[in-house]
Design a protein around this motif. Structure first.
Motif, PDB file in Angstrom:
ATOM      1  N   GLN A 187      11.360 -59.953 -30.616  1.00  5.18           N
ATOM      2  CA  GLN A 187      11.557 -58.592 -30.107  1.00  5.18           C
ATOM      3  C   GLN A 187      11.323 -58.519 -28.600  1.00  5.18           C
ATOM      4  N   PHE A 188      10.289 -59.232 -28.122  1.00  2.00           N
ATOM      5  CA  PHE A 188       9.991 -59.208 -26.692  1.00  2.00           C
ATOM      6  C   PHE A 188      11.138 -59.812 -25.882  1.00  2.00           C
ATOM      7  N   PHE A 189      11.579 -61.014 -26.269  1.00  2.00           N
ATOM      8  CA  PHE A 189      12.658 -61.653 -25.513  1.00  2.00           C
ATOM      9  C   PHE A 189      13.972 -60.890 -25.659  1.00  2.00           C
ATOM     10  N   GLN A 190      14.196 -60.300 -26.807  1.00  2.36           N
ATOM     11  CA  GLN A 190      15.402 -59.497 -26.972  1.00  2.36           C
ATOM     12  C   GLN A 190      15.366 -58.274 -26.061  1.00  2.36           C
ATOM     13  N   ARG A 191      14.181 -57.694 -25.920  1.00  2.00           N
ATOM     14  CA  ARG A 191      14.046 -56.523 -25.060  1.00  2.00           C
ATOM     15  C   ARG A 191      14.143 -56.909 -23.583  1.00  2.00           C
ATOM     16  N   ILE A 192      13.530 -58.044 -23.213  1.00  2.00           N
ATOM     17  CA  ILE A 192      13.513 -58.444 -21.810  1.00  2.00           C
ATOM     18  C   ILE A 192      14.889 -58.926 -21.351  1.00  2.00           C
ATOM     19  N   PHE A 193      15.560 -59.710 -22.183  1.00  2.00           N
ATOM     20  CA  PHE A 193      16.826 -60.320 -21.786  1.00  2.00           C
ATOM     21  C   PHE A 193      18.036 -59.537 -22.309  1.00  2.00           C
ATOM     22  N   GLU A 194      17.838 -58.289 -22.605  1.00  2.00           N
ATOM     23  CA  GLU A 194      18.960 -57.470 -23.033  1.00  2.00           C
ATOM     24  C   GLU A 194      19.829 -57.115 -21.827  1.00  2.00           C
ATOM     25  N   GLY A 195      21.120 -57.401 -21.936  1.00  2.00           N
ATOM     26  CA  GLY A 195      22.027 -57.142 -20.832  1.00  2.00           C
ATOM     27  C   GLY A 195      22.484 -55.696 -20.783  1.00  2.00           C
ATOM     28  N   ASN A 196      22.564 -55.148 -19.566  1.00  3.18           N
ATOM     29  CA  ASN A 196      23.017 -53.772 -19.360  1.00  3.18           C
ATOM     30  C   ASN A 196      23.925 -53.743 -18.135  1.00  3.18           C
ATOM     31  N   ARG A 197      24.187 -52.536 -17.652  1.00  2.00           N
ATOM     32  CA  ARG A 197      25.016 -52.412 -16.472  1.00  2.00           C
ATOM     33  C   ARG A 197      24.269 -52.882 -15.226  1.00  2.00           C
ATOM     34  N   SER A 198      25.021 -53.421 -14.301  1.00  2.00           N
ATOM     35  CA  SER A 198      24.441 -53.850 -13.029  1.00  2.00           C
ATOM     36  C   SER A 198      24.121 -52.628 -12.173  1.00  2.00           C
ATOM     37  N   ILE A 199      23.214 -52.832 -11.206  1.00  2.00           N
ATOM     38  CA  ILE A 199      22.845 -51.716 -10.329  1.00  2.00           C
ATOM     39  C   ILE A 199      23.991 -51.354  -9.384  1.00  2.00           C
ATOM     40  N   PRO A 239      28.659 -47.989 -10.721  1.00  2.00           N
ATOM     41  CA  PRO A 239      28.419 -46.536 -10.533  1.00  2.00           C
ATOM     42  C   PRO A 239      28.110 -45.811 -11.833  1.00  2.00           C
ATOM     43  N   GLN A 240      28.619 -46.318 -12.964  1.00  2.00           N
ATOM     44  CA  GLN A 240      28.394 -45.634 -14.231  1.00  2.00           C
ATOM     45  C   GLN A 240      26.914 -45.593 -14.585  1.00  2.00           C
ATOM     46  N   LEU A 241      26.156 -46.620 -14.148  1.00  2.00           N
ATOM     47  CA  LEU A 241      24.715 -46.630 -14.400  1.00  2.00           C
ATOM     48  C   LEU A 241      24.055 -45.420 -13.766  1.00  2.00           C
ATOM     49  N   TRP A 242      24.423 -45.114 -12.529  1.00  2.00           N
ATOM     50  CA  TRP A 242      23.784 -44.002 -11.831  1.00  2.00           C
ATOM     51  C   TRP A 242      24.310 -42.642 -12.308  1.00  2.00           C
ATOM     52  N   VAL A 243      25.556 -42.612 -12.788  1.00  2.00           N
ATOM     53  CA  VAL A 243      26.058 -41.368 -13.391  1.00  2.00           C
ATOM     54  C   VAL A 243      25.249 -41.039 -14.642  1.00  2.00           C
ATOM     55  N   ASP A 244      25.047 -42.046 -15.511  1.00  2.00           N
ATOM     56  CA  ASP A 244      24.251 -41.823 -16.724  1.00  2.00           C
ATOM     57  C   ASP A 244      22.808 -41.482 -16.380  1.00  2.00           C
ATOM     58  N   THR A 245      22.291 -42.087 -15.327  1.00  2.00           N
ATOM     59  CA  THR A 245      20.906 -41.795 -14.927  1.00  2.00           C
ATOM     60  C   THR A 245      20.781 -40.348 -14.465  1.00  2.00           C
ATOM     61  N   GLY A 246      21.767 -39.867 -13.697  1.00  2.00           N
ATOM     62  CA  GLY A 246      21.728 -38.474 -13.263  1.00  2.00           C
ATOM     63  C   GLY A 246      21.800 -37.504 -14.427  1.00  2.00           C
ATOM     64  N   ILE A 247      22.663 -37.794 -15.398  1.00  2.00           N
ATOM     65  CA  ILE A 247      22.747 -36.938 -16.587  1.00  2.00           C
ATOM     66  C   ILE A 247      21.439 -36.971 -17.356  1.00  2.00           C
ATOM     67  N   GLY A 248      20.854 -38.161 -17.478  1.00  2.00           N
ATOM     68  CA  GLY A 248      19.585 -38.280 -18.192  1.00  2.00           C
ATOM     69  C   GLY A 248      18.452 -37.579 -17.476  1.00  2.00           C
TER      70      GLY A 248
END
Length: 795
Positions: free
Chosen positions: A165-177, A180-189
């Motif tokens: 669970q720890f390694f799955q959580r740490i090495f889980e891939g997401n959007r890069s910084i 732009p979609q990362l920051w759009v979702d962050t603003g909505i959140g």
């Protein structure tokens, strides 16, 4: 007839007791005393009930562990419960050892009936009772053994799930910084975050507006007013005292500078907690503290208090306005910038950690949590990089105050590692591994803070001991007057205290450091339980991971061993007056022990079964038969040299290959340095099997010889008395054994006298003999004693 029977009975009573009678009496005495040795029924019954309870709990935990979506908190609770079950079962097994030994001892006392001989009913009944008790004990022990084994297996399964669970959580891939979609979702959140905070406040106010005690809130302004009044009254006095104290020490010592930092940290912790706890207590008693409100209130107060604490830490470490009190090697510009960067890093770390708990409690979408973590990680990367740049190539304090000690200079060797980790964190942000970047940056800061606090205490203890044992200090004078100790005893007491503090800091610091990097307290508890109750090693599983694990553990073990040997040499052996040979034996013994322990731990961590060493021993035997005899012989000889110590480091030895001083005893060979600065490498077996002349084996006392020939016209008695006077006058010549002057021979050219004396250190014999020769020349010239001239034969 009656008389005959009576006489026969009296005659039998006067006979000595036969063997069967003695055995019968002993059995009767045993049967009478058996209840005193019987085990307690409650112990066995308690073990049986505990085994049943443990088995039921294990079944429940096993069912939960089969759920692939088990929560991390529940998994941690199960691990703690499993450790409790394992520890309790092993404790119950230990409690059964005493009854088990008692029953076995009682069965042994009954003995075995002879062939064809029937036991008495009492002995047979007692034997049956003891055998039944033994069966119950064996059954209870078997049940508890099984429970401990099952708990151990479930602990391993739970640990594996936690790691996954720890390694799955740490090495889980997401959007890069840079997406732009990362920051759009962050603003909505974030918008949703603000809305839910408003809902939380509305619900909190709806719940407490009827039941809360509003008059209780008046205690908070009153408490704050009292604190402000007290601070106003004490502020001028405190500032005057501290300013006067700082001004009175234009060149403060090490202990004053270190204690100023530690004292400020302790006082800040006490004051901040003293202010916060009454406010929290008032809110609880007034009914304003609900679980959801406590979540937000705790986050806000934690961020504020952490930031305030690091304001004090940064100011005290850098001391921008007081360079004389500075403990870091900083120039004025770096000293002004470093506290600001430390405060920003502490604020960012506390805000990231506490805000993460708040967002989890408000059930915000994962996209906002990822964006929040990205912001925190990026900010920490920038701040930590600025701190490293600020600390780069700083020699301001060392240049201005060359006689003043600066601390944490060793941290410069860790700067490349910090840059590497920051580079990994930055790359993780670019490639979308937000959790990995956040984890690395937060752990770098937390680890740096922890190591700084530990070394502050280490340096403070060192300087405190140095100041305390100083005979010119007030405490040093009090210590000598109160204890009546001599200087050597006080030095040893200081050495013992410093060693004790170092051990305590290591034992307290290592678990805390490991906790920063994914290890939990449950893991430490499991390790301690395994070390205390024993370990079960299964068959070895060879794999790349296992090989890397063995290599890694071996490397760590070697490094730790070298550090411990360096610490032992500098902190313990270097502070004592033990013979150099004994010091070398202790040093080598500790090295071998550390290397053997490192190898054992490495193979144990890899799951290697030590029974398999029989195969290795067989292969090694074949290798020895083909040419390793000499290596093994020299290795064993080296161990004999360290244990028996016929030759020690620092001894003056004479061999067939030459003579010199023993510099080092290694695993295979011994290094001897001649008086011409030439090294002789001698196999250890040669020092064991061949004759060795050792000038300093028993002690360092040695004899020197000075020959002098005088003319026949000189008075032999006068020359002898003068030579004895000259020899005894030298301060390094021992009075016992007394020096001797003899007329060695009457030669063809004069009277040949020989002086023999002893010195405490044989290495000084050459210099003492030279001094005596110089004095002889001066005194002979004063007494007009002529040294005989030996003609040189012409070629």
């Amino acid at each position: 007839m009656t008389v005959l029977k009576r006489r026969s009975w009296n005659r039998d009573c006067r006979r000595p007791l036969r063997g069967k009678s003695i055995v019968a009496i002993l059995i009767a005495l045993f049967l009478c005393l058996a209840p005193a040795f019987a085990y307690e029924e409650a112990v066995v019954r308690g073990a049986e009930l505990a085994a049943e309870k443990f088995r039921a709990n294990l079944q429940t935990i096993q069912t939960d562990l089969q759920n692939p979506a088990i929560a991390a908190d529940k998994l941690a609770d199960h691990r703690r419960a499993l450790e409790d079950i394992r520890t309790s079962s092993l404790s119950q097994l230990t409690a059964l050892d005493a009854p088990f030994e008692e029953v076995n001892q009682q069965i042994g006392l009954l003995g075995t009936p002879a062939e064809g001989q029937a036991e008495s009913p009492e002995v047979a009944a007692q034997r049956k009772l003891l055998n039944d008790s033994l069966s119950r004990l064996l059954g209870a022990k078997a049940q508890l053994d099984l429970v401990a084994a099952e708990a151990d297996q479930l602990v391993g399964r739970a640990s594996s799930i936690q790691r996954d669970q720890f390694f799955q959580r740490i090495f889980e891939g997401n959007r890069s910084i840079v997406n732009p979609q990362l920051w759009v979702d962050t603003g909505i959140g974030f918008k949703l975050f603000v809305e839910r905070l408003g809902v939380l406040y509305a619900n909190w106010w709806r719940d407490i507006k009827v039941t809360a005690n509003y008059w209780g809130l008046t205690a908070i302004p009153g408490f704050i007013a009292i604190c402000a009044l007290g601070w106003g009254l004490l502020r001028k006095r405190l500032r005057r005292s501290f300013s006067a104290g700082l001004a009175a020490h234009p060149a403060p010592g090490d202990i004053e500078r270190l204690w100023r930092v530690v004292r400020a940290i302790l006082l800040t912790l006490v004051v901040l907690n003293g202010l916060l706890l009454p406010i929290v207590l008032i809110l609880h008693l007034s009914g304003f503290m609900t679980p959801r409100f406590d979540l937000v209130f705790g986050a806000v107060t934690d961020v504020i208090l952490t930031t305030l604490l690091f304001v004090v830490i940064g100011q005290r470490l850098a001391s921008p306005a007081l360079p004389n009190w500075r403990i870091l090697d900083l120039d004025e510009g770096a000293a002004a910038r470093l506290p600001i960067l430390i405060i920003l890093a502490a604020f960012g770390s506390a805000l990231a950690q506490r805000l993460g708990k708040v967002t989890d409690g408000l059930y915000l979408p994962v996209t906002y949590t990822i964006g929040q973590s990205a912001v925190a990680a990026a900010a920490m990367v920038i701040i930590l990089a600025l701190i490293l740049l600020t600390l780069r190539n700083q020699t301001g304090l060392a240049e201005k105050s060359p006689g003043r000690r600066v601390y944490f200079t060793w941290a410069a060797s860790l700067v490349p590692v910090a840059w590497l980790l920051l580079a990994v964190a930055a790359a993780a942000l670019l490639f979308g591994y937000i959790a990995l970047a956040r984890f690395i940056t937060l752990q770098i800061f937390d680890t740096a803070v922890l190591v700084t606090m530990l070394f502050l205490l280490h340096h403070l203890s060192d300087t405190a001991v140095a100041a305390s044992i100083d005979p010119q200090s007030g405490f040093g004078r009090f210590l000598r007057r109160f204890t009546r100790f001599g200087e050597r005893a006080i030095e040893r007491a200081g050495l013992f205290f410093r060693t004790f503090v170092d051990i305590v800091l290591v034992l307290a610091g290592l678990p805390l450091l490991f906790l920063q990097w994914t290890v939990t307290w449950v893991d430490f508890r499991s390790i301690l339980n395994t070390a205390f109750f024993g370990v079960r090693i299964g068959d070895i599983t060879l794999s790349p991971r296992t090989i890397l694990l063995v290599i890694g553990v071996l490397a760590i073990g070697v490094v730790i061993t070298k550090l411990l040997i360096r610490w032992l040499d500098a902190r313990v052996l270097g502070q004592t007056r033990i013979d150099k040979g004994v010091q070398d034996s202790l040093r080598k013994g500790a090295s071998y022990t550390g290397y053997i322990l490192a190898a054992g731990i490495a193979f144990t961590a890899a799951g290697f079964e030590f029974s398999n060493f029989a195969l290795i021993a067989g292969a090694l035997g074949v290798g020895i038969g083909f040419g390793l005899q000499s290596i093994v012989n020299n290795f064993v000889s080296g161990l004999i040299l360290l244990a028996e110590r016929p030759v020690r480091v620092g001894d003056w030895v004479v061999l067939a290959s030459g003579e010199g001083i023993v510099k080092r005893i290694n695993v295979r060979s011994t290094e001897i340095e001649t008086f011409d600065s030439c090294s002789i490498i001698v196999p250890n077996s040669s020092l064991i099997t061949e004759p060795v002349k050792n000038w300093t084996h028993g002690d360092t006392m040695g004899r020197f010889t000075v020959n002098v020939m005088v003319d026949f016209a000189s008075s032999a008695g006068t020359v002898r008395d003068l030579l004895i006077e000259i020899t005894k006058a030298h301060p390094k010549v021992l009075t016992y054994p007394e020096p001797v002057v003899t007329l060695a021979r009457i030669g063809p050219y004069g009277l040949d006298f020989e002086i023999k004396g002893n010195v405490a250190d044989i290495f000084e014999g050459v210099f003492v003999a030279s001094d005596i020769r110089h004095t002889i020349l001066e005194r002979f010239a004063e007494k007009s004693i002529v040294i005989a001239h030996v003609p040189v034969p012409r070629p």
